[in-house]
Design a protein around this motif. Structure first.
Motif, PDB file in Angstrom:
ATOM      1  N   ARG A  61     -11.447  -1.735  -5.075  1.00  0.00           N
ATOM      2  CA  ARG A  61     -10.808  -1.155  -3.896  1.00  0.00           C
ATOM      3  C   ARG A  61     -11.657  -1.412  -2.660  1.00  0.00           C
ATOM      4  O   ARG A  61     -12.877  -1.476  -2.715  1.00  0.00           O
ATOM      5  CB  ARG A  61     -10.627   0.363  -4.056  1.00  0.00           C
ATOM      6  CG  ARG A  61      -9.711   0.732  -5.173  1.00  0.00           C
ATOM      7  CD  ARG A  61      -8.299   0.548  -4.717  1.00  0.00           C
ATOM      8  NE  ARG A  61      -7.379   0.798  -5.813  1.00  0.00           N
ATOM      9  CZ  ARG A  61      -6.181   0.258  -5.864  1.00  0.00           C
ATOM     10  NH1 ARG A  61      -5.764  -0.516  -4.915  1.00  0.00           N
ATOM     11  NH2 ARG A  61      -5.391   0.507  -6.861  1.00  0.00           N
ATOM     12  N   THR A  93      -6.353  -2.722  -2.474  1.00  0.00           N
ATOM     13  CA  THR A  93      -7.006  -3.544  -3.486  1.00  0.00           C
ATOM     14  C   THR A  93      -7.919  -4.556  -2.807  1.00  0.00           C
ATOM     15  O   THR A  93      -7.711  -4.924  -1.651  1.00  0.00           O
ATOM     16  CB  THR A  93      -5.958  -4.285  -4.345  1.00  0.00           C
ATOM     17  OG1 THR A  93      -5.123  -5.045  -3.472  1.00  0.00           O
ATOM     18  CG2 THR A  93      -5.126  -3.321  -5.148  1.00  0.00           C
ATOM     19  N   ARG A 146       3.574   2.442   1.845  1.00  0.00           N
ATOM     20  CA  ARG A 146       3.987   1.604   0.705  1.00  0.00           C
ATOM     21  C   ARG A 146       5.025   0.535   1.076  1.00  0.00           C
ATOM     22  O   ARG A 146       4.880  -0.611   0.653  1.00  0.00           O
ATOM     23  CB  ARG A 146       4.493   2.469  -0.433  1.00  0.00           C
ATOM     24  CG  ARG A 146       3.356   3.231  -1.085  1.00  0.00           C
ATOM     25  CD  ARG A 146       3.650   3.580  -2.508  1.00  0.00           C
ATOM     26  NE  ARG A 146       2.654   4.532  -2.958  1.00  0.00           N
ATOM     27  CZ  ARG A 146       1.654   4.216  -3.767  1.00  0.00           C
ATOM     28  NH1 ARG A 146       1.536   2.990  -4.192  1.00  0.00           N
ATOM     29  NH2 ARG A 146       0.782   5.120  -4.136  1.00  0.00           N
ATOM     30  N   ASP A 151       2.181  -2.686  -3.117  1.00  0.00           N
ATOM     31  CA  ASP A 151       1.305  -2.111  -4.133  1.00  0.00           C
ATOM     32  C   ASP A 151      -0.169  -2.239  -3.777  1.00  0.00           C
ATOM     33  O   ASP A 151      -1.027  -1.721  -4.496  1.00  0.00           O
ATOM     34  CB  ASP A 151       1.555  -2.769  -5.490  1.00  0.00           C
ATOM     35  CG  ASP A 151       2.922  -2.408  -6.048  1.00  0.00           C
ATOM     36  OD1 ASP A 151       3.438  -1.336  -5.676  1.00  0.00           O
ATOM     37  OD2 ASP A 151       3.458  -3.194  -6.852  1.00  0.00           O
ATOM     38  N   SER A 154      -3.352   2.169  -2.076  1.00  0.00           N
ATOM     39  CA  SER A 154      -3.416   3.215  -3.094  1.00  0.00           C
ATOM     40  C   SER A 154      -3.680   4.591  -2.496  1.00  0.00           C
ATOM     41  O   SER A 154      -3.460   5.592  -3.153  1.00  0.00           O
ATOM     42  CB  SER A 154      -4.494   2.892  -4.126  1.00  0.00           C
ATOM     43  OG  SER A 154      -5.752   2.817  -3.507  1.00  0.00           O
ATOM     44  N   ASP A 155      -4.140   4.651  -1.250  1.00  0.00           N
ATOM     45  CA  ASP A 155      -4.392   5.947  -0.634  1.00  0.00           C
ATOM     46  C   ASP A 155      -4.550   5.776   0.869  1.00  0.00           C
ATOM     47  O   ASP A 155      -4.890   4.690   1.352  1.00  0.00           O
ATOM     48  CB  ASP A 155      -5.659   6.579  -1.214  1.00  0.00           C
ATOM     49  CG  ASP A 155      -5.705   8.088  -1.039  1.00  0.00           C
ATOM     50  OD1 ASP A 155      -4.719   8.673  -0.517  1.00  0.00           O
ATOM     51  OD2 ASP A 155      -6.720   8.703  -1.420  1.00  0.00           O
TER      52      ASP A 155
END
Length: 166
Positions: A61, A93, A146, A151, A154-155
């Protein structure tokens, strides 16, 4: 009599405190007869408390800080009563940093819409840093990110937030 009363009250208070201390003292631990209780030295304790060496796996990450802060007006009775300033970062990512910077204008737009909606429902009034309110805001920001980042995100992290009342 006037000088005796404070002394008498101090003695009664001290006696009551000592009595309560003895009464509320925890019972000593009882061990079975002949049972050995292991004692260790401070050095042994320090060695025992160290976490096992773990192999560090490569980070999967990255954290991308958005360039400018977000300024959200708080309206009341047709005037701005306060301003909320927030700085946001996005957890993505590894290797997705360029995607975030490429799509930053769209990302800022959806984040501003979420922050304005949060302000309009009273999310920044009162104790706005309450854990539940902050979790709701983070969740809404993540859901807005999103469609823009897919994808890869993630946060969403709220790295700074402040409210200035006028």
């Amino acid at each position: 009599m006037r000088k005796l009363l404070p002394i008498l009250l101090a003695l009664i208070g001290t006696g009551a405190g000592v009595g309560a201390g003895f009464f509320l003292m925890p019972a000593p631990e009882e061990h079975a007869e002949g049972e050995m209780v292991e004692c260790i030295t401070p050095e042994e304790y320090a060695k025992a408390e160290k976490p096992p060496e773990e192999e560090h796996e490569p980070e999967t990450r990255e954290y991308v800080k958005l360039n400018n802060q977000f300024v959200i007006p708080i309206m009341s009775e047709d005037r701005v009563s306060a301003l909320v300033v927030a700085a946001l970062s996005v957890e993505v990512t590894t290797g997705s940093t360029e995607i975030v910077y490429t799509r930053e204008p769209k990302l800022r737009d959806v984040f501003l819409q979420v922050l304005f909606d949060h302000a309009n429902i009273g999310g920044f009034k009162g104790n706005f840093t309450n854990g539940g309110r902050m979790e709701d805001l983070r969740g809404a920001l993540l859901e807005a990110a999103r469609p823009v980042l897919g994808d890869a995100v993630s946060d969403v992290l709220i790295t700074e937030i402040a409210r200035q009342d006028s």
